[in-house]
Design an enzyme around this catalytic site. Structure first.
Site, PDB file in Angstrom:
ATOM      1  N   GLU A  79       0.818  -1.213   0.000  1.00  0.00           N
ATOM      2  CA  GLU A  79       0.000   0.000   0.000  1.00  0.00           C
ATOM      3  C   GLU A  79       0.860   1.275   0.000  1.00  0.00           C
ATOM      4  O   GLU A  79       0.480   2.276  -0.603  1.00  0.00           O
ATOM      5  CB  GLU A  79      -0.926  -0.035   1.229  1.00  0.00           C
ATOM      6  CG  GLU A  79      -1.947   1.059   1.318  1.00  0.00           C
ATOM      7  CD  GLU A  79      -3.099   0.943   0.313  1.00  0.00           C
ATOM      8  OE1 GLU A  79      -3.539  -0.179  -0.003  1.00  0.00           O
ATOM      9  OE2 GLU A  79      -3.539   2.006  -0.164  1.00  0.00           O
ATOM     10  N   GLY A 112      -5.088  -5.728  -5.148  1.00  0.00           N
ATOM     11  CA  GLY A 112      -5.824  -4.500  -5.419  1.00  0.00           C
ATOM     12  C   GLY A 112      -4.920  -3.294  -5.627  1.00  0.00           C
ATOM     13  O   GLY A 112      -5.242  -2.399  -6.416  1.00  0.00           O
ATOM     14  N   THR A 136      -4.973 -11.423  -7.679  1.00  0.00           N
ATOM     15  CA  THR A 136      -4.314 -12.559  -7.022  1.00  0.00           C
ATOM     16  C   THR A 136      -4.565 -12.582  -5.520  1.00  0.00           C
ATOM     17  O   THR A 136      -3.982 -13.386  -4.809  1.00  0.00           O
ATOM     18  CB  THR A 136      -2.789 -12.515  -7.289  1.00  0.00           C
ATOM     19  OG1 THR A 136      -2.297 -11.265  -6.782  1.00  0.00           O
ATOM     20  CG2 THR A 136      -2.475 -12.653  -8.770  1.00  0.00           C
ATOM     21  N   LYS A 149     -13.291   1.292 -10.524  1.00  0.00           N
ATOM     22  CA  LYS A 149     -12.476   2.356  -9.938  1.00  0.00           C
ATOM     23  C   LYS A 149     -10.984   2.029 -10.046  1.00  0.00           C
ATOM     24  O   LYS A 149     -10.577   0.889  -9.822  1.00  0.00           O
ATOM     25  CB  LYS A 149     -12.847   2.553  -8.476  1.00  0.00           C
ATOM     26  CG  LYS A 149     -14.214   3.158  -8.314  1.00  0.00           C
ATOM     27  CD  LYS A 149     -14.306   3.978  -7.059  1.00  0.00           C
ATOM     28  CE  LYS A 149     -15.063   3.280  -5.990  1.00  0.00           C
ATOM     29  NZ  LYS A 149     -15.321   4.134  -4.837  1.00  0.00           N
ATOM     30  N   HIS A 258     -16.920   2.050   4.846  1.00  0.00           N
ATOM     31  CA  HIS A 258     -15.961   2.949   4.189  1.00  0.00           C
ATOM     32  C   HIS A 258     -16.213   4.414   4.552  1.00  0.00           C
ATOM     33  O   HIS A 258     -15.857   5.317   3.808  1.00  0.00           O
ATOM     34  CB  HIS A 258     -16.019   2.760   2.670  1.00  0.00           C
ATOM     35  CG  HIS A 258     -15.505   1.421   2.217  1.00  0.00           C
ATOM     36  ND1 HIS A 258     -16.186   0.247   2.441  1.00  0.00           N
ATOM     37  CD2 HIS A 258     -14.377   1.065   1.584  1.00  0.00           C
ATOM     38  CE1 HIS A 258     -15.495  -0.771   1.942  1.00  0.00           C
ATOM     39  NE2 HIS A 258     -14.400  -0.305   1.410  1.00  0.00           N
ATOM     40  N   HIS A 274      -6.433  -2.761   4.409  1.00  0.00           N
ATOM     41  CA  HIS A 274      -7.694  -2.120   3.995  1.00  0.00           C
ATOM     42  C   HIS A 274      -8.911  -2.817   4.611  1.00  0.00           C
ATOM     43  O   HIS A 274      -9.764  -2.178   5.242  1.00  0.00           O
ATOM     44  CB  HIS A 274      -7.776  -2.141   2.458  1.00  0.00           C
ATOM     45  CG  HIS A 274      -9.024  -1.549   1.904  1.00  0.00           C
ATOM     46  ND1 HIS A 274      -9.260  -0.199   1.900  1.00  0.00           N
ATOM     47  CD2 HIS A 274     -10.128  -2.129   1.359  1.00  0.00           C
ATOM     48  CE1 HIS A 274     -10.445   0.028   1.362  1.00  0.00           C
ATOM     49  NE2 HIS A 274     -10.997  -1.121   1.026  1.00  0.00           N
TER      50      HIS A 274
HETATM   51  N1  LIG Z   1     -10.646  -0.453  -7.237  1.00  0.00           N
HETATM   52  C1  LIG Z   1     -11.488  -0.850  -6.322  1.00  0.00           C
HETATM   53  O1  LIG Z   1     -12.714  -0.833  -6.511  1.00  0.00           O
HETATM   54  C2  LIG Z   1     -10.965  -1.375  -5.026  1.00  0.00           C
HETATM   55  C3  LIG Z   1     -11.808  -2.119  -4.196  1.00  0.00           C
HETATM   56  C4  LIG Z   1     -11.284  -2.635  -3.011  1.00  0.00           C
HETATM   57  C5  LIG Z   1      -9.961  -2.381  -2.670  1.00  0.00           C
HETATM   58  N2  LIG Z   1      -9.190  -1.629  -3.515  1.00  0.00           N
HETATM   59  C6  LIG Z   1      -7.801  -1.356  -3.170  1.00  0.00           C
HETATM   60  O2  LIG Z   1      -7.114  -2.597  -3.085  1.00  0.00           O
HETATM   61  C7  LIG Z   1      -6.053  -2.473  -2.144  1.00  0.00           C
HETATM   62  C8  LIG Z   1      -6.095  -3.667  -1.222  1.00  0.00           C
HETATM   63  O3  LIG Z   1      -5.990  -4.825  -2.001  1.00  0.00           O
HETATM   64  P1  LIG Z   1      -5.056  -6.053  -1.607  1.00  0.00           P
HETATM   65  O4  LIG Z   1      -5.355  -6.464  -0.235  1.00  0.00           O
HETATM   66  O5  LIG Z   1      -5.159  -7.020  -2.707  1.00  0.00           O
HETATM   67  O6  LIG Z   1      -3.623  -5.355  -1.542  1.00  0.00           O
HETATM   68  P2  LIG Z   1      -2.206  -5.681  -2.192  1.00  0.00           P
HETATM   69  O7  LIG Z   1      -2.272  -5.551  -3.664  1.00  0.00           O
HETATM   70  O8  LIG Z   1      -1.239  -4.819  -1.464  1.00  0.00           O
HETATM   71  O9  LIG Z   1      -1.931  -7.200  -1.854  1.00  0.00           O
HETATM   72  C9  LIG Z   1      -1.659  -7.583  -0.529  1.00  0.00           C
HETATM   73  C10 LIG Z   1      -0.274  -8.263  -0.405  1.00  0.00           C
HETATM   74  O10 LIG Z   1      -0.368  -9.579  -0.924  1.00  0.00           O
HETATM   75  C11 LIG Z   1       0.644  -9.794  -1.885  1.00  0.00           C
HETATM   76  N3  LIG Z   1       0.094 -10.763  -2.823  1.00  0.00           N
HETATM   77  C12 LIG Z   1      -0.694 -10.529  -3.882  1.00  0.00           C
HETATM   78  N4  LIG Z   1      -1.096 -11.697  -4.409  1.00  0.00           N
HETATM   79  C13 LIG Z   1      -0.547 -12.687  -3.675  1.00  0.00           C
HETATM   80  C14 LIG Z   1      -0.612 -14.096  -3.724  1.00  0.00           C
HETATM   81  N5  LIG Z   1      -1.378 -14.751  -4.612  1.00  0.00           N
HETATM   82  N6  LIG Z   1       0.088 -14.811  -2.808  1.00  0.00           N
HETATM   83  C15 LIG Z   1       0.821 -14.177  -1.865  1.00  0.00           C
HETATM   84  N7  LIG Z   1       0.914 -12.835  -1.755  1.00  0.00           N
HETATM   85  C16 LIG Z   1       0.233 -12.099  -2.656  1.00  0.00           C
HETATM   86  C17 LIG Z   1       0.934  -8.426  -2.444  1.00  0.00           C
HETATM   87  O11 LIG Z   1       2.221  -8.360  -3.004  1.00  0.00           O
HETATM   88  C18 LIG Z   1       0.820  -7.566  -1.205  1.00  0.00           C
HETATM   89  O12 LIG Z   1       2.003  -7.631  -0.471  1.00  0.00           O
HETATM   90  C19 LIG Z   1      -6.241  -1.150  -1.433  1.00  0.00           C
HETATM   91  O13 LIG Z   1      -5.308  -0.234  -1.930  1.00  0.00           O
HETATM   92  C20 LIG Z   1      -7.651  -0.726  -1.816  1.00  0.00           C
HETATM   93  O14 LIG Z   1      -7.789   0.665  -1.882  1.00  0.00           O
HETATM   94  C21 LIG Z   1      -9.658  -1.147  -4.664  1.00  0.00           C
END
Ligand SMILES: NC(=O)c1ccc[n+]([C@@H]2O[C@H](COP(=O)([O-])OP(=O)(O)OC[C@H]3O[C@@H](n4cnc5c(N)ncnc54)[C@H](O)[C@@H]3O)[C@@H](O)[C@H]2O)c1
Length: 381
Positions: A79, A112, A136, A149, A258, A274
């Site tokens: 993040e 995300g 993923t 978004k 949120h 998040h």
């Molecule tokens: N666009 C939208 O509508 C929307 C909706 C919800 C959340 N978001 C955003 O998404 C983000 C949160 O998403 P997140 O939790 O995926 O965050 P992230 O992308 O940071 O992933 C979390 C962690 O997991 C790791 N990772 C990813 N895939 C993996 C896998 N298969 N195995 C092991 N590790 C893995 C990543 O490198 C990271 O360290 C926030 O920034 C939030 O604002 C966006």
């Protein structure tokens, strides 16, 4: 000579169409899904450092077998790296790769954070460069890769800059979750719980019964219950998003959890994920509903229990009255001057209120502290 002022009004509508589809073994070189059957084409693939460590070899093997030319751009994960400079890095890679944007959609493989950054870059490169999302993480699968978004954090603001821009295809493969640590599975379960609390009591019952096993097994058993949980979460999310893709209606059920969480998440960054911040917001608003007689203490007890079962926090030091009041003021500003605060009414339904006071927040914090103390006493007995 008299000058005559003229005014033209332009009105147009934008047609949006994108697919969200589940798939399996997307990185199997024999699976044509990722390149949409276009064997021998060129692609820019963007991923993050963690996903590259875990799946980089498979991605390269897939690309070597299916593409005539490819480049893999690896962005730093996390993040705190979700910022404008990452968008610039993607833009530079698109430019250097000499991407033919009409035929070569950018492929984003990651959580995300990664898909939000890539989506933002694609939306502004030549104003519209198609991209494909391959989430993923669980939050990616049930949330970030379902709507339109994109964006990154800006100064102290969570997702303060971004666009509404649909990925042409969203390819959801839960087998990626096998490598995800449990905390990040919990993180995604928070967004699933959100849908359950505001509109789907059957989903809530599924989480009550099968949430713990789904978390422990990272959704890899593919039981009917696990598939239903993901299916219902995505269906529920899309039911809310589709009629309001551009967020013209500001009373959005998907904003549940949120209202306070953006400020809480940014205040505690990088400590809170998040989904954890969203869960804290949902715990607080559940307590507000108890205070207002919209949720019974028995229902609240079940909700707090599910939160704990899913490995999610119910309280946190950054949930102080001062921070929460400031958060509400900030969110109200973004909701065009009204709080439009979704509050649960029982389990599986919600209402919107505009009259929350600092007193309500204090009362809710007391209810939460009381609930936690009772739990501590029970576990000590
Ligand atoms: N666009 C939208 O509508 C929307 C909706 C919800 C959340 N978001 C955003 O998404 C983000 C949160 O998403 P997140 O939790 O995926 O965050 P992230 O992308 O940071 O992933 C979390 C962690 O997991 C790791 N990772 C990813 N895939 C993996 C896998 N298969 N195995 C092991 N590790 C893995 C990543 O490198 C990271 O360290 C926030 O920034 C939030 O604002 C966006």
């Amino acid at each position: 000579m008299t000058t005559i002022n003229r005014a033209w009004t332009v009105s147009a509508q934008q047609d949006v169409q994108y697919s969200v589809e589940t798939t399996f073994d997307i990185l199997d070189p024999a699976n044509p899904t990722l390149v949409d059957g276009e064997h021998g084409s060129r692609r820019l693939i963007v991923t993050d450092t963690t996903v590259n460590d875990l799946y980089g070899e498979k991605i390269r093997a897939y690309a070597a077998a299916n593409l005539s030319e490819y480049k893999i751009l690896v962005l730093p994960h996390g993040e705190t790296n979700k910022r404008w400079s990452a968008v610039e890095t993607v833009l530079e890679a698109i430019e250097t790769f000499k991407l033919d944007r009409r035929r070569e959609p950018v492929i984003a493989i990651g959580g995300g954070v990664l898909t939000d950054i890539v989506g933002f870059a694609c939306s502004i490169y030549r104003r519209n460069t198609p991209f494909v999302r391959v989430p993923t993480t669980l939050i990616g699968i049930v949330d970030a890769s379902v709507g339109v978004k994109t964006g990154v954090n800006f100064q102290t603001g969570k997702n303060k800059i971004g666009t509404y821009f649909a990925a042409s295809r969203n390819l959801l493969d839960t087998s990626f979750l096998s490598s995800l640590d449990q905390r990040h599975v919990s993180n995604g379960l928070a967004e699933i719980l959100k849908i359950a609390l505001v509109k789907d009591n059957e989903l809530f019952a599924l989480l009550e019964e099968h949430g713990a096993a789904s978390l422990a097994g990272r959704f890899q058993q593919h039981t009917e219950a696990q598939q239903q949980i993901i299916d219902k979460a995505i269906t529920g999310m899309l039911e809310e998003l589709e009629p309001n893709l551009w967020e013209q209606t500001l009373e959005r059920l998907v904003d549940y959890g949120h209202t306070f969480s953006p400020t809480v998440e940014m205040t505690a960054l990088p400590e809170l994920l998040h989904g954890e911040a969203v869960c804290l917001d949902m715990a607080l608003t559940t307590a507000i509903s108890v205070h207002r007689g919209l949720v019974t203490t028995e229902e609240a007890g079940r909700i707090f229990n599910v939160m704990r079962t899913l490995g999610l926090p119910v309280t946190h030091p950054s949930m102080s009255a001062d921070i929460l009041v400031a958060a509400l003021i900030d969110t109200t500003r973004h909701r065009n001057g009204l709080q439009r605060l979704p509050l649960p009414t029982g389990i599986g339904a919600a209402t919107f209120v505009n009259d929350l006071t600092p007193g309500d927040i204090e009362a809710a914090l007391n209810i939460l502290t009381g609930a936690m103390n009772r739990d501590l006493e029970r576990s000590a007995a």
